[in-house]
Design a protein around this motif. Structure first.
Motif, PDB file in Angstrom:
ATOM      1  N   UNK A  45       7.043  -8.908  12.803  1.00  0.00           N
ATOM      2  CA  UNK A  45       7.477  -8.261  11.554  1.00  0.00           C
ATOM      3  C   UNK A  45       6.294  -8.033  10.619  1.00  0.00           C
ATOM      4  N   UNK A  46       5.384  -8.983  10.535  1.00  0.00           N
ATOM      5  CA  UNK A  46       4.222  -8.840   9.657  1.00  0.00           C
ATOM      6  C   UNK A  46       3.328  -7.693  10.112  1.00  0.00           C
ATOM      7  N   UNK A  47       3.090  -7.601  11.416  1.00  0.00           N
ATOM      8  CA  UNK A  47       2.231  -6.531  11.943  1.00  0.00           C
ATOM      9  C   UNK A  47       2.867  -5.159  11.773  1.00  0.00           C
ATOM     10  N   UNK A  48       4.174  -5.057  11.979  1.00  0.00           N
ATOM     11  CA  UNK A  48       4.862  -3.769  11.803  1.00  0.00           C
ATOM     12  C   UNK A  48       4.810  -3.329  10.345  1.00  0.00           C
ATOM     13  N   UNK A  49       5.067  -4.253   9.422  1.00  0.00           N
ATOM     14  CA  UNK A  49       5.037  -3.925   7.997  1.00  0.00           C
ATOM     15  C   UNK A  49       3.655  -3.468   7.568  1.00  0.00           C
ATOM     16  N   UNK A  50       2.619  -4.202   7.958  1.00  0.00           N
ATOM     17  CA  UNK A  50       1.254  -3.835   7.594  1.00  0.00           C
ATOM     18  C   UNK A  50       0.845  -2.503   8.218  1.00  0.00           C
ATOM     19  N   UNK A  51       1.272  -2.261   9.462  1.00  0.00           N
ATOM     20  CA  UNK A  51       0.947  -1.006  10.143  1.00  0.00           C
ATOM     21  C   UNK A  51       1.548   0.191   9.418  1.00  0.00           C
ATOM     22  N   UNK A  55      -0.551   3.261   7.680  1.00  0.00           N
ATOM     23  CA  UNK A  55      -0.319   4.654   8.081  1.00  0.00           C
ATOM     24  C   UNK A  55      -0.069   5.523   6.857  1.00  0.00           C
ATOM     25  N   UNK A  56       0.708   5.013   5.915  1.00  0.00           N
ATOM     26  CA  UNK A  56       0.984   5.762   4.681  1.00  0.00           C
ATOM     27  C   UNK A  56      -0.303   6.053   3.919  1.00  0.00           C
ATOM     28  N   UNK A  57      -1.169   5.059   3.807  1.00  0.00           N
ATOM     29  CA  UNK A  57      -2.414   5.270   3.076  1.00  0.00           C
ATOM     30  C   UNK A  57      -3.375   6.167   3.851  1.00  0.00           C
ATOM     31  N   UNK A  58      -3.360   6.093   5.179  1.00  0.00           N
ATOM     32  CA  UNK A  58      -4.205   6.985   5.973  1.00  0.00           C
ATOM     33  C   UNK A  58      -3.786   8.433   5.786  1.00  0.00           C
ATOM     34  N   UNK A  59      -2.471   8.672   5.725  1.00  0.00           N
ATOM     35  CA  UNK A  59      -1.951  10.040   5.620  1.00  0.00           C
ATOM     36  C   UNK A  59      -2.036  10.599   4.210  1.00  0.00           C
ATOM     37  N   UNK A  60      -1.764   9.762   3.212  1.00  0.00           N
ATOM     38  CA  UNK A  60      -1.631  10.275   1.843  1.00  0.00           C
ATOM     39  C   UNK A  60      -2.615   9.671   0.857  1.00  0.00           C
ATOM     40  N   UNK A  61      -3.488   8.777   1.318  1.00  0.00           N
ATOM     41  CA  UNK A  61      -4.418   8.115   0.410  1.00  0.00           C
ATOM     42  C   UNK A  61      -5.378   9.079  -0.268  1.00  0.00           C
ATOM     43  N   UNK A  62      -5.946  10.033   0.508  1.00  0.00           N
ATOM     44  CA  UNK A  62      -6.893  10.979  -0.079  1.00  0.00           C
ATOM     45  C   UNK A  62      -6.202  11.901  -1.071  1.00  0.00           C
ATOM     46  N   UNK A  63      -4.966  12.312  -0.765  1.00  0.00           N
ATOM     47  CA  UNK A  63      -4.203  13.139  -1.700  1.00  0.00           C
ATOM     48  C   UNK A  63      -3.936  12.389  -2.997  1.00  0.00           C
ATOM     49  N   UNK A  64      -3.669  11.098  -2.873  1.00  0.00           N
ATOM     50  CA  UNK A  64      -3.449  10.275  -4.062  1.00  0.00           C
ATOM     51  C   UNK A  64      -4.717  10.188  -4.901  1.00  0.00           C
ATOM     52  N   UNK A 113       6.403 -10.542   5.257  1.00  0.00           N
ATOM     53  CA  UNK A 113       6.015  -9.459   4.361  1.00  0.00           C
ATOM     54  C   UNK A 113       4.987  -9.945   3.349  1.00  0.00           C
ATOM     55  N   UNK A 114       5.319 -11.015   2.642  1.00  0.00           N
ATOM     56  CA  UNK A 114       4.379 -11.638   1.714  1.00  0.00           C
ATOM     57  C   UNK A 114       4.307 -13.127   2.034  1.00  0.00           C
ATOM     58  N   UNK A 115       3.148 -13.673   2.269  1.00  0.00           N
ATOM     59  CA  UNK A 115       1.821 -13.073   2.071  1.00  0.00           C
ATOM     60  C   UNK A 115       1.160 -12.514   3.325  1.00  0.00           C
ATOM     61  N   UNK A 116       1.823 -12.548   4.502  1.00  0.00           N
ATOM     62  CA  UNK A 116       1.133 -12.142   5.730  1.00  0.00           C
ATOM     63  C   UNK A 116       0.797 -10.650   5.762  1.00  0.00           C
ATOM     64  N   UNK A 117       1.835  -9.780   5.689  1.00  0.00           N
ATOM     65  CA  UNK A 117       1.574  -8.340   5.761  1.00  0.00           C
ATOM     66  C   UNK A 117       0.796  -7.865   4.542  1.00  0.00           C
ATOM     67  N   UNK A 118       1.262  -8.279   3.358  1.00  0.00           N
ATOM     68  CA  UNK A 118       0.633  -7.925   2.087  1.00  0.00           C
ATOM     69  C   UNK A 118       0.450  -9.218   1.294  1.00  0.00           C
ATOM     70  N   UNK A 119      -0.747  -9.598   0.892  1.00  0.00           N
ATOM     71  CA  UNK A 119      -2.001  -8.838   0.985  1.00  0.00           C
ATOM     72  C   UNK A 119      -2.958  -9.327   2.080  1.00  0.00           C
ATOM     73  N   UNK A 158      -1.710  -8.681  16.792  1.00  0.00           N
ATOM     74  CA  UNK A 158      -0.398  -9.160  17.227  1.00  0.00           C
ATOM     75  C   UNK A 158      -0.525 -10.098  18.427  1.00  0.00           C
ATOM     76  N   UNK A 159      -1.365  -9.708  19.391  1.00  0.00           N
ATOM     77  CA  UNK A 159      -1.585 -10.564  20.561  1.00  0.00           C
ATOM     78  C   UNK A 159      -2.184 -11.907  20.139  1.00  0.00           C
ATOM     79  N   UNK A 160      -3.146 -11.852  19.220  1.00  0.00           N
ATOM     80  CA  UNK A 160      -3.753 -13.087  18.718  1.00  0.00           C
ATOM     81  C   UNK A 160      -2.704 -13.979  18.066  1.00  0.00           C
ATOM     82  N   UNK A 161      -1.867 -13.366  17.207  1.00  0.00           N
ATOM     83  CA  UNK A 161      -0.872 -14.166  16.486  1.00  0.00           C
ATOM     84  C   UNK A 161       0.209 -14.715  17.425  1.00  0.00           C
ATOM     85  N   UNK A 162       0.622 -13.905  18.403  1.00  0.00           N
ATOM     86  CA  UNK A 162       1.631 -14.374  19.349  1.00  0.00           C
ATOM     87  C   UNK A 162       1.118 -15.537  20.191  1.00  0.00           C
TER      88      UNK A 162
END
Length: 206
Positions: A45-51, A55-64, A113-119, A158-162
């Motif tokens: 769950x932490x890896x999926x949330x962070x991913x 992805x959102x920042x990769x796609x829209x970060x420069x526009x922001x 989600x917090x604190x693993x995925x963010x921050x 994810x492999x490391x954490x598992x």
């Protein structure tokens, strides 16, 4: 055609910033009282949330950045400075201690989600890096390359954490500290390169 130099540089930068070995040691500390099934569920769950966030920042970060009037050149310099500070933290073992303190401050039944995925995973350094890399190679193909590289790094994490219990037993605390410091040296050099690229865009560096 895929630029192999960019691919290697992007993978190295993201791997060093996200830092799976150090993340694994903190994951172990946070989930030490949990059974294996809960630990694996939290890791996924932490890896999926962070991913998704990256992805959102990769796609829209420069526009922001453009919306608030910040150029990519300025962000390269600022991002490079931030990554350099992160590298100093890694070299002097301040980042791991701060992450552990962040985890201890917030006792939550599900830390995925917090604190693993963010921050811890998708922190300021990772967000700045993903925006910088996407800006270095604009276009759909460049974005897809950056996202693919990030997914590869997240898969390693994810492999490391598992398998954190095995990795912790294999490397030990000393081994994890050595790996973190080596990655810190590499990140410092990459951060300086980001700053030089930004300064070159402004005409300050040859």
């Amino acid at each position: 055609m895929i630029d192999m130099a960019f691919l290697i540089s992007a993978f190295t930068t993201l791997f060093v910033v996200i830092d799976p070995p150090a993340q694994t040691s903190i994951f172990l500390a946070i989930t030490q009282d949990m059974d294996l099934q809960n630990r694996r569920r939290i890791a996924i769950r932490a890896c999926i949330t962070a991913t998704l966030l990256l992805i959102l920042f990769a796609a829209f970060g420069e526009a922001l950045l453009g919306f608030v009037g910040i150029s990519m050149s300025a962000f390269r310099v600022a991002g490079g400075a931030l990554l350099f500070l992160t590298a100093m933290d890694m070299l002097f073992d301040r980042r791991t201690k701060r992450r552990e303190n962040t985890a201890e401050e917030e006792e939550h039944p599900d830390p995925s989600v917090f604190p693993l995925a963010i921050p811890l995973i998708a922190g300021p350094g990772a967000i700045a890096t993903i925006i910088l890399l996407a800006g270095q190679n604009p276009g759909i193909e460049g974005l897809a390359t950056v996202i693919a590289v990030m997914l590869a790094v997240m898969a390693i994490l994810l492999v490391f954490n598992l398998n954190s219990h095995l990795l912790g037993r294999l490397l030990g605390k000393t081994g994890l500290n050595v790996v973190t410091r080596l990655l810190g040296m590499l990140l410092a050099a990459l951060a300086v390169q980001f700053i030089l690229d930004g300064l070159r865009d402004f005409g300050f560096a040859g």
